[in-house]
Design a protein around this motif. Sequence first.
Motif, mmCIF file in Angstrom:
data_model
loop_
_atom_site.group_PDB
_atom_site.id
_atom_site.type_symbol
_atom_site.label_atom_id
_atom_site.label_comp_id
_atom_site.label_asym_id
_atom_site.label_seq_id
_atom_site.Cartn_x
_atom_site.Cartn_y
_atom_site.Cartn_z
ATOM 1 N N GLU A 209 -48.952 53.581 -24.154
ATOM 2 C CA GLU A 209 -48.310 53.857 -22.686
ATOM 3 C C GLU A 209 -49.644 53.568 -21.664
ATOM 4 O O GLU A 209 -50.496 54.848 -22.578
ATOM 5 N N GLY A 210 -48.735 53.780 -20.744
ATOM 6 C CA GLY A 210 -50.872 53.647 -19.676
ATOM 7 C C GLY A 210 -51.380 52.847 -19.530
ATOM 8 O O GLY A 210 -52.632 52.842 -19.019
ATOM 9 N N THR A 211 -51.811 51.680 -20.831
ATOM 10 C CA THR A 211 -52.892 51.503 -21.053
ATOM 11 C C THR A 211 -51.885 49.670 -20.860
ATOM 12 O O THR A 211 -53.541 48.391 -20.735
ATOM 13 N N ALA A 212 -50.827 49.484 -20.295
ATOM 14 C CA ALA A 212 -51.076 47.707 -20.120
ATOM 15 C C ALA A 212 -50.903 47.452 -19.321
ATOM 16 O O ALA A 212 -51.215 48.955 -18.297
ATOM 17 N N ALA A 213 -51.416 46.003 -18.615
ATOM 18 C CA ALA A 213 -51.768 45.500 -17.304
ATOM 19 C C ALA A 213 -50.300 45.758 -17.248
ATOM 20 O O ALA A 213 -49.499 45.812 -17.489
ATOM 21 N N TRP A 214 -50.525 46.140 -15.508
ATOM 22 C CA TRP A 214 -49.540 46.581 -14.767
ATOM 23 C C TRP A 214 -49.399 45.203 -13.927
ATOM 24 O O TRP A 214 -50.486 44.571 -13.082
ATOM 25 N N ALA A 215 -48.406 43.986 -13.735
ATOM 26 C CA ALA A 215 -48.704 43.028 -13.360
ATOM 27 C C ALA A 215 -47.734 43.183 -11.975
ATOM 28 O O ALA A 215 -46.342 43.873 -11.681
ATOM 29 N N TRP A 216 -47.874 43.295 -10.424
ATOM 30 C CA TRP A 216 -47.966 43.906 -9.521
ATOM 31 C C TRP A 216 -46.960 42.616 -8.690
ATOM 32 O O TRP A 216 -46.156 42.076 -7.607
ATOM 33 N N TYR A 217 -47.722 40.981 -9.645
ATOM 34 C CA TYR A 217 -47.135 39.972 -8.783
ATOM 35 C C TYR A 217 -46.768 39.170 -10.248
ATOM 36 O O TYR A 217 -47.244 38.747 -11.421
ATOM 37 N N ALA A 218 -45.490 38.558 -10.122
ATOM 38 C CA ALA A 218 -44.648 37.322 -11.243
ATOM 39 C C ALA A 218 -44.610 36.430 -10.890
ATOM 40 O O ALA A 218 -43.522 36.618 -10.210
ATOM 41 N N GLU A 219 -44.592 35.190 -10.538
ATOM 42 C CA GLU A 219 -43.846 33.747 -10.698
ATOM 43 C C GLU A 219 -43.929 32.916 -11.121
ATOM 44 O O GLU A 219 -44.931 32.649 -12.179
ATOM 45 N N PRO A 220 -42.451 32.347 -11.328
ATOM 46 C CA PRO A 220 -42.199 31.536 -12.596
ATOM 47 C C PRO A 220 -43.305 30.789 -11.995
ATOM 48 O O PRO A 220 -44.007 30.060 -11.100
ATOM 49 N N ALA A 221 -43.967 29.764 -13.174
ATOM 50 C CA ALA A 221 -45.437 28.269 -13.089
ATOM 51 C C ALA A 221 -44.377 27.405 -13.084
ATOM 52 O O ALA A 221 -43.977 26.569 -13.836
ATOM 53 N N ARG A 222 -44.120 26.829 -11.425
ATOM 54 C CA ARG A 222 -43.723 25.722 -11.315
ATOM 55 C C ARG A 222 -44.326 24.372 -11.257
ATOM 56 O O ARG A 222 -43.349 23.657 -11.301
ATOM 57 N N ARG A 223 -45.827 24.564 -11.040
ATOM 58 C CA ARG A 223 -46.690 24.076 -11.087
ATOM 59 C C ARG A 223 -47.376 22.924 -12.560
ATOM 60 O O ARG A 223 -47.643 22.468 -12.300
ATOM 61 N N GLY A 224 -46.091 23.629 -13.606
ATOM 62 C CA GLY A 224 -46.922 23.704 -14.593
ATOM 63 C C GLY A 224 -48.439 24.978 -15.224
ATOM 64 O O GLY A 224 -49.332 24.590 -13.545
ATOM 65 N N VAL A 225 -48.828 24.762 -15.958
ATOM 66 C CA VAL A 225 -50.600 24.353 -15.918
ATOM 67 C C VAL A 225 -52.082 24.344 -15.457
ATOM 68 O O VAL A 225 -52.210 24.718 -14.540
ATOM 69 N N ALA A 226 -51.475 22.865 -15.381
ATOM 70 C CA ALA A 226 -52.988 22.190 -14.565
ATOM 71 C C ALA A 226 -52.337 22.200 -13.530
ATOM 72 O O ALA A 226 -53.468 22.468 -12.619
ATOM 73 N N GLY A 227 -51.164 22.472 -12.674
ATOM 74 C CA GLY A 227 -51.296 22.216 -10.835
ATOM 75 C C GLY A 227 -51.103 23.785 -10.611
ATOM 76 O O GLY A 227 -51.244 24.197 -9.518
ATOM 77 N N GLY A 228 -50.998 24.766 -11.435
ATOM 78 C CA GLY A 228 -51.286 26.397 -11.024
ATOM 79 C C GLY A 228 -53.138 26.901 -11.005
ATOM 80 O O GLY A 228 -53.359 27.497 -10.306
ATOM 81 N N ARG A 229 -53.410 26.381 -12.192
ATOM 82 C CA ARG A 229 -54.529 26.256 -12.094
ATOM 83 C C ARG A 229 -55.373 25.528 -10.556
ATOM 84 O O ARG A 229 -56.181 26.336 -10.467
ATOM 85 N N GLU A 230 -54.972 24.525 -10.586
ATOM 86 C CA GLU A 230 -55.668 23.603 -9.196
ATOM 87 C C GLU A 230 -55.243 24.980 -7.617
ATOM 88 O O GLU A 230 -56.266 25.245 -7.309
ATOM 89 N N HIS A 231 -53.886 25.036 -8.671
ATOM 90 C CA HIS A 231 -53.457 25.695 -6.467
ATOM 91 C C HIS A 231 -54.094 27.481 -6.432
ATOM 92 O O HIS A 231 -54.756 27.553 -5.891
ATOM 93 N N TRP A 232 -54.428 28.031 -7.840
ATOM 94 C CA TRP A 232 -54.898 29.345 -7.944
ATOM 95 C C TRP A 232 -56.427 29.062 -7.350
ATOM 96 O O TRP A 232 -57.247 30.074 -7.324
ATOM 97 N N GLN A 233 -57.456 28.652 -8.050
ATOM 98 C CA GLN A 233 -58.222 28.356 -7.497
ATOM 99 C C GLN A 233 -58.233 28.107 -6.167
ATOM 100 O O GLN A 233 -59.547 28.639 -5.973
ATOM 101 N N GLU A 234 -57.292 27.190 -5.908
ATOM 102 C CA GLU A 234 -57.752 27.138 -4.378
ATOM 103 C C GLU A 234 -57.911 28.469 -3.380
ATOM 104 O O GLU A 234 -58.376 28.777 -2.596
ATOM 105 N N ALA A 235 -56.457 29.492 -3.855
ATOM 106 C CA ALA A 235 -55.879 30.225 -3.438
ATOM 107 C C ALA A 235 -57.652 31.322 -3.342
ATOM 108 O O ALA A 235 -57.979 32.253 -2.426
ATOM 109 N N LEU A 236 -58.217 31.449 -4.490
ATOM 110 C CA LEU A 236 -59.465 32.199 -4.955
ATOM 111 C C LEU A 236 -60.324 32.176 -4.135
ATOM 112 O O LEU A 236 -61.322 32.898 -3.716
#
Length: 190
Positions: free
Chosen positions: A145-172
């Motif tokens: 307790e207290g060491t788990a990562a706190w997810a403040w955002y969680a979105e279904p991976a609708r783009r798949g892993v490859a599409g998500g990688r591309e999208h989030w690299q652009e967002a970053l």
Amino acid sequence: MIVHVKVWVGGCLAAGVAAAGAAWFTVAAQETGTVHAVCGPDLGRDEVVAAQSKAVAAVEAVENTSHREDGGSAYLTTVVKTLEPLKGEFGDVLHVTQGVKNGGTPGRYATEDPDRYAVLEPGRQYVIAVQSGSTAGTAGTAGTEGTAAWAWYAEPARRGVAGGREHWQEALTSPPQAAVGSSCEDVQAG
């Protein structure tokens, strides 16, 4: 002389009723509307989520391991398998905690915004953003307790892993634009 007293008493009574009515109206009007502005990051914009997060990854939820309530708030901890780290370091398997509310039936949970803060359900893939806690991984051991990562955002991976990688690299790589008039002060409305 009795007529003058009656007029004077009647006038005082009318003035008293009018004053009491005005006072009641003023008090009632004050009770009806206090508006407070809540300020925080705009989780509707992925570049803001990316910039404000400690770590971002595509994950698959494996198992909901615990649910606890504390002072009116509820928390769900889920074991996730990292599919692709997008920002920061992620262990292969880690415990992620998120805020939830009762979903109506035992064992079902909900969030205020299921598109931007989905409840992690086993067998499904998500992009999560972590604000605090350890993302090093737990190698299958129970999360402390207290060491788990706190997810403040969680979105279904609708783009798949490859599409998500591309999208989030652009967002970053896209710095978030400051919101116009983004002062964070309580607003009093009368």
